[in-house]
Design an enzyme around this catalytic site. Sequence first.
Site, PDB file in Angstrom:
ATOM      1  N   LYS A  76     -44.010  72.460 -34.817  1.00 15.83           N
ATOM      2  CA  LYS A  76     -43.046  73.301 -34.111  1.00 15.83           C
ATOM      3  C   LYS A  76     -43.620  74.711 -33.931  1.00 15.83           C
ATOM      4  O   LYS A  76     -44.275  75.228 -34.841  1.00 15.83           O
ATOM      5  CB  LYS A  76     -41.749  73.341 -34.929  1.00 15.83           C
ATOM      6  CG  LYS A  76     -40.565  74.031 -34.247  1.00 15.83           C
ATOM      7  CD  LYS A  76     -39.326  73.919 -35.141  1.00 15.83           C
ATOM      8  CE  LYS A  76     -38.096  74.559 -34.524  1.00 15.83           C
ATOM      9  NZ  LYS A  76     -36.894  74.389 -35.365  1.00 15.83           N
ATOM     10  N   SER A 171     -32.807  72.641 -33.476  1.00  8.58           N
ATOM     11  CA  SER A 171     -33.706  73.334 -32.563  1.00  8.58           C
ATOM     12  C   SER A 171     -35.119  72.735 -32.511  1.00  8.58           C
ATOM     13  O   SER A 171     -35.929  73.155 -31.693  1.00  8.58           O
ATOM     14  CB  SER A 171     -33.815  74.806 -32.997  1.00  8.58           C
ATOM     15  OG  SER A 171     -34.362  74.894 -34.309  1.00  8.58           O
ATOM     16  N   SER A 195     -31.619  71.753 -38.042  1.00  5.89           N
ATOM     17  CA  SER A 195     -32.542  71.758 -36.902  1.00  5.89           C
ATOM     18  C   SER A 195     -33.600  70.657 -36.896  1.00  5.89           C
ATOM     19  O   SER A 195     -34.267  70.464 -35.892  1.00  5.89           O
ATOM     20  CB  SER A 195     -33.238  73.113 -36.786  1.00  5.89           C
ATOM     21  OG  SER A 195     -32.401  74.034 -36.143  1.00  5.89           O
TER      22      SER A 195
END
Length: 528
Positions: A76, A171, A195
């Site tokens: 990420k 996210s 997330s």
Amino acid sequence: QSGSSLRIVSAALKQGQITPTELCQKCLSLIKKTKFLNAYITVSEEVALKQAEESEKRYKNGQSLGDLDGIPVAVKDNFSTSGIETTCASNMLKGYIPPYNATVVQKLLDQGALLMGKTNLDEFAMGSGSTDGVFGPVKNPWSYSKQYREKRKQNPHSKNEDSDWLITGGSSGGSAAAVSAFTCYAALGSDTGGSTRNPAAHCGLVGFKPSYGLVSRHGLIPLVNSMDVPGILTRCVDDAAIVLGALAGPDPKDSTTVHDPINKPFMLPSLADVSKLCIGIPKEYLVPELSSEVQSLWSKAADLFESEGAKVLEVSLPHTSYSIVCYHVLCTSEVASNMARFDGLQYGHRCDIDVSTEAMYAATRREGFNDVVRGRILSGNFFLLKENYENYFVKAQKVRRLIANDFVNAFNSGVDVLLTPTTLSEAVPYLEFIKEDNRTRSAQDDIFTQAVNMAGLPAVSIPVALSNQGLPIGLQFIGRAFCDQQLLTVAKWFEKQVQFPGIQLQELTDDCSAVLENEKLASVSLKQ
């Protein structure tokens, strides 16, 4: 091989059935084929191929570094990667190249993993859809799956296909899409209020949030220091365990890490039976907004444990109803504090206004942050004002303690793991999702996941079955603090029982053997 699990492809590498370079090239070609998903912000092709070459030499010399050697992974884009741009999907950090690796990234590289690239997210990881980053939204690979398309054909009301794609959740949606579309075998997400687990549920993956303090946060660009945890996204529980084995452990650079209570590298034992287990079902999690399909799968899962001899108890987490507002106060307060570092002076974006330092700060932050981030900074600073501090921040800290104690009491009553939904429903189309504002969405979407972050517990979302629309639904298991291994062992047993059907993306990725032929295990299907 590109459709199989990390463990299987690792064995194939060891036996010489495939080389790290071939595997890397296969994944790179899938990244190109699935570019429209917008899963990656940066693809580190040269880096990955060079790492693959080095891995190949090790295999030839019989010096493999372990299960992760030669395995493609994605990270990420809020984890620092030395020499590779790290943006947090924000204008504020476009062009920022960190001088060091996050500890978790370094640990993966030390074990020989290949870094395919950096994945898309909501700006600074604030969101639950992966729709709010400056590089645009991530598309859920299931939008293009055979299962979903066939169901849509049967539905006469289905509208224009192109605009009807689904969100990944967030996210960490880029990491979830990357694993789901077979472009890598595992990906790092971050998990502050769900997330990693939320996109895992929407993309049919295993999403694991370790106990707070088990895995180092050094180099994870902070959102909420007291709740952030690096998360792991994989296609099965065993793979998550392999990655956890590589990541877990104390780090002198992160004072919140604890001495490693997990023996690593560890293989998860197979549970022969669950008759000694006690599963807790929190009654407060049965909320009116919960979709009937998720509710039905949740109760079937409880019945499955019961029919196999486990004890299933209803438990109470009485302060659940306060958790959303409590989380909002604590989260925005820490965000306001953390975001102060982005002032345009030392790194990141700087505006052209030079009237005064204050004007430069203000314009830089106005240009660098989106309205979601600015809104949270404003909220947090309000809660931290001298006249509000006691009434909001301190009170929220007290409620947080009560929420953490609710879990302690549940586990002290003899419960081994809690079973809950992960999300209220399956993934929704993007056009439907953006009707609500980010704050409303996050409050709804994190309802089952955020209390775990406030309590610092381990939790994992496991894909259970496909909805009537042909989309994945996940359920969440929550464990005692630092009993991550026990939690994953239970999750592995459950995964074997439910036999979740893999995504079928044949049209997209011709060479994907999405269904694992050699792992067809006798199963009890939950989806009757």
